[in-house]
Design an enzyme around this catalytic site. Structure first.
Site, PDB file in Angstrom:
ATOM      1  N   ARG A 229      -1.734  -2.187   8.706  1.00 53.07           N
ATOM      2  CA  ARG A 229      -0.397  -2.054   9.270  1.00 53.07           C
ATOM      3  C   ARG A 229      -0.300  -2.807  10.598  1.00 53.07           C
ATOM      4  O   ARG A 229      -1.311  -3.078  11.243  1.00 53.07           O
ATOM      5  CB  ARG A 229      -0.060  -0.582   9.506  1.00 53.07           C
ATOM      6  CG  ARG A 229      -0.145   0.296   8.263  1.00 53.07           C
ATOM      7  CD  ARG A 229       0.076   1.755   8.630  1.00 53.07           C
ATOM      8  NE  ARG A 229       0.074   2.626   7.461  1.00 53.07           N
ATOM      9  CZ  ARG A 229      -1.013   3.266   6.994  1.00 53.07           C
ATOM     10  NH1 ARG A 229      -2.175   3.113   7.619  1.00 53.07           N
ATOM     11  NH2 ARG A 229      -0.937   4.049   5.933  1.00 53.07           N
TER      12      ARG A 229
ATOM     13  N   LYS B  84      -3.073   6.002  10.469  1.00 53.48           N
ATOM     14  CA  LYS B  84      -2.155   7.081  10.808  1.00 53.48           C
ATOM     15  C   LYS B  84      -2.926   8.379  11.009  1.00 53.48           C
ATOM     16  O   LYS B  84      -3.904   8.656  10.324  1.00 53.48           O
ATOM     17  CB  LYS B  84      -1.113   7.260   9.696  1.00 53.48           C
ATOM     18  CG  LYS B  84      -0.066   6.151   9.653  1.00 53.48           C
ATOM     19  CD  LYS B  84       0.993   6.463   8.615  1.00 53.48           C
ATOM     20  CE  LYS B  84       2.125   5.436   8.644  1.00 53.48           C
ATOM     21  NZ  LYS B  84       3.179   5.735   7.660  1.00 53.48           N
TER      22      LYS B  84
ATOM     23  N   HIS C 150       5.130  -5.892   7.345  1.00 59.07           N
ATOM     24  CA  HIS C 150       5.007  -4.965   6.212  1.00 59.07           C
ATOM     25  C   HIS C 150       5.048  -5.703   4.875  1.00 59.07           C
ATOM     26  O   HIS C 150       4.401  -5.278   3.914  1.00 59.07           O
ATOM     27  CB  HIS C 150       6.109  -3.909   6.247  1.00 59.07           C
ATOM     28  CG  HIS C 150       5.967  -2.905   5.142  1.00 59.07           C
ATOM     29  ND1 HIS C 150       5.000  -1.925   5.156  1.00 59.07           N
ATOM     30  CD2 HIS C 150       6.648  -2.751   3.976  1.00 59.07           C
ATOM     31  CE1 HIS C 150       5.094  -1.206   4.049  1.00 59.07           C
ATOM     32  NE2 HIS C 150       6.089  -1.682   3.326  1.00 59.07           N
TER      33      HIS C 150
ATOM     34  N   ARG D  92       1.659  -6.729   4.030  1.00 61.28           N
ATOM     35  CA  ARG D  92       0.914  -5.573   3.499  1.00 61.28           C
ATOM     36  C   ARG D  92       1.255  -5.375   2.028  1.00 61.28           C
ATOM     37  O   ARG D  92       0.387  -5.137   1.187  1.00 61.28           O
ATOM     38  CB  ARG D  92       1.265  -4.328   4.326  1.00 61.28           C
ATOM     39  CG  ARG D  92       0.598  -3.031   3.887  1.00 61.28           C
ATOM     40  CD  ARG D  92       0.897  -1.971   4.943  1.00 61.28           C
ATOM     41  NE  ARG D  92       0.649  -0.609   4.506  1.00 61.28           N
ATOM     42  CZ  ARG D  92      -0.530   0.000   4.561  1.00 61.28           C
ATOM     43  NH1 ARG D  92      -1.588  -0.648   5.008  1.00 61.28           N
ATOM     44  NH2 ARG D  92      -0.667   1.259   4.177  1.00 61.28           N
TER      45      ARG D  92
ATOM     46  N   HIS E 228      -3.894   4.950   2.445  1.00 66.12           N
ATOM     47  CA  HIS E 228      -2.902   5.912   1.973  1.00 66.12           C
ATOM     48  C   HIS E 228      -3.550   7.268   1.735  1.00 66.12           C
ATOM     49  O   HIS E 228      -4.713   7.345   1.317  1.00 66.12           O
ATOM     50  CB  HIS E 228      -2.268   5.434   0.659  1.00 66.12           C
ATOM     51  CG  HIS E 228      -1.250   4.362   0.855  1.00 66.12           C
ATOM     52  ND1 HIS E 228      -0.891   3.473  -0.141  1.00 66.12           N
ATOM     53  CD2 HIS E 228      -0.497   4.017   1.930  1.00 66.12           C
ATOM     54  CE1 HIS E 228       0.015   2.639   0.316  1.00 66.12           C
ATOM     55  NE2 HIS E 228       0.276   2.956   1.563  1.00 66.12           N
TER      56      HIS E 228
ATOM     57  N   TYR F  65       3.849  -0.123  -4.769  1.00 69.17           N
ATOM     58  CA  TYR F  65       3.525  -1.549  -4.809  1.00 69.17           C
ATOM     59  C   TYR F  65       3.271  -2.058  -6.223  1.00 69.17           C
ATOM     60  O   TYR F  65       2.946  -3.219  -6.403  1.00 69.17           O
ATOM     61  CB  TYR F  65       2.279  -1.841  -3.961  1.00 69.17           C
ATOM     62  CG  TYR F  65       2.423  -1.479  -2.509  1.00 69.17           C
ATOM     63  CD1 TYR F  65       3.275  -2.193  -1.668  1.00 69.17           C
ATOM     64  CD2 TYR F  65       1.717  -0.411  -1.965  1.00 69.17           C
ATOM     65  CE1 TYR F  65       3.413  -1.860  -0.334  1.00 69.17           C
ATOM     66  CE2 TYR F  65       1.845  -0.075  -0.620  1.00 69.17           C
ATOM     67  CZ  TYR F  65       2.699  -0.802   0.180  1.00 69.17           C
ATOM     68  OH  TYR F  65       2.841  -0.473   1.502  1.00 69.17           O
TER      69      TYR F  65
END
Length: 296
Positions: free
Chosen positions: A146, A170, A240, A243, A266, A275
């Site tokens: 990211r 994250k 993004h 990504r 994720h 995706y």
């Protein structure tokens, strides 16, 4: 309204990124302003759901999209969850709220040909900024990290000897990503130019601005938009999308979804599945060209 405490809760307990925390606080303050103007109160703790519903209607009448409204309501829902957890309210008035329906957002990745054209004919890389910009593009495309993760990379996160990169994702979750050999060479070259450009700079961050400061989000976006604009006419050229491009190309080449999930950082496969629509299109193309029944 206890904004500072809520802000601290999001940053320290939920471990949200700083820009996410700011967005939640802005949404909460906007709702508080609505309540001052329409309910003559700043006390959000005892508001019935009807007030929130009227706020949603007001946002719709002012032309806000369903996607934007859902994001704002999500911020408010998080605030009431915090109030319930801290014992300031008995129940979350948004517990039964259903998000507004939105059209499925389809983002078109860059093609392999577009990426190949850019990276084999890079316009400039013999100086610090050119090498930095190329590494930004290469790293986003080769690893799928990211933008915030890229900005936060530290020199100590690199292990060029073993060809790995430590990424802080994250909620402060760490993951180790392998580095392709050509990417290792790009990093080594950039580090040499970085040292020559800033011999006295002791910043721990991998990526620096032209003045030696820490890279910032807008600069990353400008870099991607500038260079991808050379080879692509797509309207959206953002970090993004790179990504998205990484994930799509990996899946198209046969990578299993669990591996892509781990590389992307994720928490669940559901996040990775967004995706797959481009990969399915590629599978349809291969199936259609290879299956004998398609020729009858």
């Amino acid at each position: 309204m206890s904004v500072p405490a809520f802000e601290k809760y999001l940053a320290l307990e939920k471990k949200y990124a700083s820009h996410t925390v700011r967005a939640y606080v802005r949404d909460l303050e906007a709702f508080a302003a609505y309540c001052r103007d329409h309910q003559d109160t700043e006390n959000l703790e005892d508001l019935p759901y009807a007030v929130i519903r009227n706020w949603v209607i007001d946002l719709m009448e002012n032309g806000r999209t369903n996607r934007t409204i859902n994001r704002k309501v999500a911020s408010l829902k998080a605030y009431y969850k915090y109030l319930v957890r801290s014992g300031k309210v008995a129940a979350n008035p948004l517990a039964g709220h259903k998000p507004l329906r939105t059209d499925k957002k389809v983002e078109v990745p860059f093609s392999e040909a577009e990426m190949r054209a850019l990276l084999t004919q890079w316009p400039e890389e013999d100086k610090f900024e050119g090498a930095r910009d190329r590494l930004v593009v290469e790293l986003l495309y080769a690893t799928g990290i990211r933008r915030a993760e890229l900005i936060g990379l530290l020199l100590q996160d690199l292990d060029l000897e073993n060809g790995t990169l430590k990424v802080l994702g994250k909620r402060s979750k760490e993951r180790i990503i392998p580095l392709l050999e050509n990417l290792r060479q790009q990093i080594a070259r950039y580090l040499d130019l970085r040292k020559a450009e800033f011999p006295l700079e002791d910043s721990p961050f991998l990526f620096l601005t032209a003045s030696g400061g820490k890279m910032y989000p807008t600069l990353v976006y400008r870099i991607i938009n500038k260079y991808l604009g050379i080879v692509s006419a797509k309207a959206k050229k953002s970090p993004h999308i790179l990504r998205h491009t990484f994930a799509t190309h990996m899946l198209n080449k046969g990578a299993d979804m669990n591996s892509v999930k781990e590389l992307l950082g994720h928490a669940s496969l559901a996040s990775t599945q967004v995706y797959t629509h481009n990969s399915i299109a590629e599978l349809k193309r291969i199936h259609g060209s290879a299956h004998p029944r398609n020729k009858d």
